[in-house]
Design an enzyme around this catalytic site. Sequence first.
Site, PDB file in Angstrom:
ATOM      1  N   CYS A   1     -29.369 -14.374 -12.418  1.00  0.00           N
ATOM      2  CA  CYS A   1     -29.465 -13.607 -13.658  1.00  0.00           C
ATOM      3  C   CYS A   1     -30.860 -13.016 -13.824  1.00  0.00           C
ATOM      4  CB  CYS A   1     -29.138 -14.505 -14.849  1.00  0.00           C
ATOM      5  SG  CYS A   1     -29.210 -13.667 -16.435  1.00  0.00           S
TER       6      CYS A   1
ATOM      7  N   CYS B   1     -34.443 -15.948 -21.188  1.00  0.00           N
ATOM      8  CA  CYS B   1     -33.302 -16.475 -21.922  1.00  0.00           C
ATOM      9  C   CYS B   1     -33.375 -17.999 -21.934  1.00  0.00           C
ATOM     10  CB  CYS B   1     -32.008 -16.015 -21.248  1.00  0.00           C
ATOM     11  SG  CYS B   1     -30.511 -16.761 -21.907  1.00  0.00           S
TER      12      CYS B   1
ATOM     13  N   GLN C   1     -13.239 -27.821 -25.482  1.00  0.00           N
ATOM     14  CA  GLN C   1     -14.230 -27.900 -24.393  1.00  0.00           C
ATOM     15  C   GLN C   1     -14.470 -26.504 -23.819  1.00  0.00           C
ATOM     16  OE1 GLN C   1     -16.126 -30.248 -23.248  1.00  0.00           O
ATOM     17  NE2 GLN C   1     -15.240 -32.209 -23.832  1.00  0.00           N
TER      18      GLN C   1
ATOM     19  N   TYR D   1     -12.736 -39.670 -32.623  1.00  0.00           N
ATOM     20  CA  TYR D   1     -13.369 -38.348 -32.534  1.00  0.00           C
ATOM     21  C   TYR D   1     -12.429 -37.407 -31.763  1.00  0.00           C
ATOM     22  CZ  TYR D   1     -17.304 -41.521 -33.419  1.00  0.00           C
ATOM     23  OH  TYR D   1     -18.110 -42.521 -33.912  1.00  0.00           O
TER      24      TYR D   1
ATOM     25  N   GLU E   1     -10.401 -38.020 -36.754  1.00  0.00           N
ATOM     26  CA  GLU E   1     -11.400 -36.952 -36.689  1.00  0.00           C
ATOM     27  C   GLU E   1     -11.877 -36.632 -38.104  1.00  0.00           C
ATOM     28  OE1 GLU E   1     -13.929 -34.083 -36.047  1.00  0.00           O
ATOM     29  OE2 GLU E   1     -13.025 -35.067 -34.324  1.00  0.00           O
TER      30      GLU E   1
ATOM     31  N   ASP F   1     -14.763 -40.288 -27.792  1.00  0.00           N
ATOM     32  CA  ASP F   1     -15.492 -39.118 -27.287  1.00  0.00           C
ATOM     33  C   ASP F   1     -16.357 -38.577 -28.427  1.00  0.00           C
ATOM     34  OD1 ASP F   1     -16.409 -36.890 -25.972  1.00  0.00           O
ATOM     35  OD2 ASP F   1     -14.454 -35.896 -25.813  1.00  0.00           O
TER      36      ASP F   1
ATOM     37  N   CYS G   1     -21.179 -36.825 -23.928  1.00  0.00           N
ATOM     38  CA  CYS G   1     -21.977 -35.670 -23.499  1.00  0.00           C
ATOM     39  C   CYS G   1     -23.463 -35.990 -23.543  1.00  0.00           C
ATOM     40  CB  CYS G   1     -21.656 -34.452 -24.366  1.00  0.00           C
ATOM     41  SG  CYS G   1     -21.994 -34.698 -26.125  1.00  0.00           S
TER      42      CYS G   1
END
Length: 469
Positions: free
Chosen positions: A76, A82, A301, A330, A351, A400, A427
């Site tokens: 890129c 960026c 996702q 979650y 949730e 999650d 994550c």
Amino acid sequence: MRKKSRRQVFENIEVIDAGAKGKTVGKAPDGRVIFMTNTVPGDIVDIQTTKKRKSYFEGSAIHFHSLSDKRVAPQCKHFGTCGGCKWQHMGYEHQLFYKQKEVENNLKRIGHIELPEVHPILGSEKQYFYRNKMEFSFSDSRWLTLDEIQSDVQIEDKNALGFHIPGMWDKILDIEKCHLQADPSNAIRLETKRFATANDLSFFNPRNQHGMLRTLMIRTSSIGEIMVLVQFFEDDKHKRDLLMNHLAATFPKITSLLYVINSKQNDTIYDQEIICHGGRDHIFEEMEGLQFKINAKSFYQTNSEQAYELYKITRDFAGLTGEELVYDLYTGTGTIAQFVAKKAKKVVGIESVPEAINDAKANAKNNNIENVDFFVGDMKNVFNEAFIAANGIPDIIITDPPRDGMHAAVVQQILDIAPQKVVYVSCNSATQARDLALMKESYKVTKVQPVDMFPQTYHVENIVLLEKL
């Protein structure tokens, strides 16, 4: 070593590692760690410091004596300016190595977890053009590159449609081509900017809070559906219709063409009315025969193909036989819950976002899945003894959570319930390790599988199976 103003320059520093948040690591002559932003492990560099602390420095390379063999040419042209794709200059096999190393280090050093043999990280088949959602910002005073500033050429076009410069909320870098989302994403963004400029639609000024065009969101799905949402700060019906009709005519494959009128100070759309200009108010994603309805506010996702791999591993770790009651904490829009439902007796999803639970219920109905129930509320408040009494004691819990991990009260409730297995999808392996440390007296980590959802970045997902001692 020589001093420059209040900063220091360290010469001939070998970059020896890649650490948290993608920063690379070297050692100063006094033994303190130096965290760097523009190097690759194996580089030999001169470093100018930008920050000094008791135990470390931060800085960037100002001269390269030799370049690492781990380096590759970034694809890129915006790399380095960026804020995305910060590891584009490192070969993908080396990105995977440092991601796996970070997961293992966090579990050992933060969680003090006794680990089984960690499965090799699962790389992404697509290393570019893998995202299904991108959000771009408009600006009437775009960020100028150093070359533009030093040039004698008069800058006529100050409009931008692109990304925020890291750490600068009011500075937008105009993007010519982004390598994260497949076509027609770039074409839609470029044509939106061209048409808006040609027809005198004003671009937003975040500092002075004026201008018509605010943000552009593009979502795509693996089955070819496209959502485009334009966020307007000022409402001019004639000009708004002009742009929206042009997008509909130029890109007839757009499935869902939406807009928002948002005149508040921030550009979040979750408290705003979404208006459908053309097509449906949603798109569909498909996974293993299941369809998932995605609207403008839905969480899904952002790497669809790798999400499928993530969910397959999660289901495999759970080891379902068809007799288990599973809790999916979650749950979001219920993708994992529905994905595992056909191999479970029943799945209960929880949730905190009402719109997500509405989507989950609608998706389950559309998919003819009857052995799932979804509940909305703050996890630490809903997931309590009364809830367990009403819905049953789970055999397996899948969790999650967001990047912050689980609330301590949620961890304690899991320990009190004492399911046979917990599958923890994360994550952020640092907060995952923190949570695992709270559970290690009752559970043993038996499987660990890192998954790369975001090539060219330092982010990494991790799945852990815990089994009751």
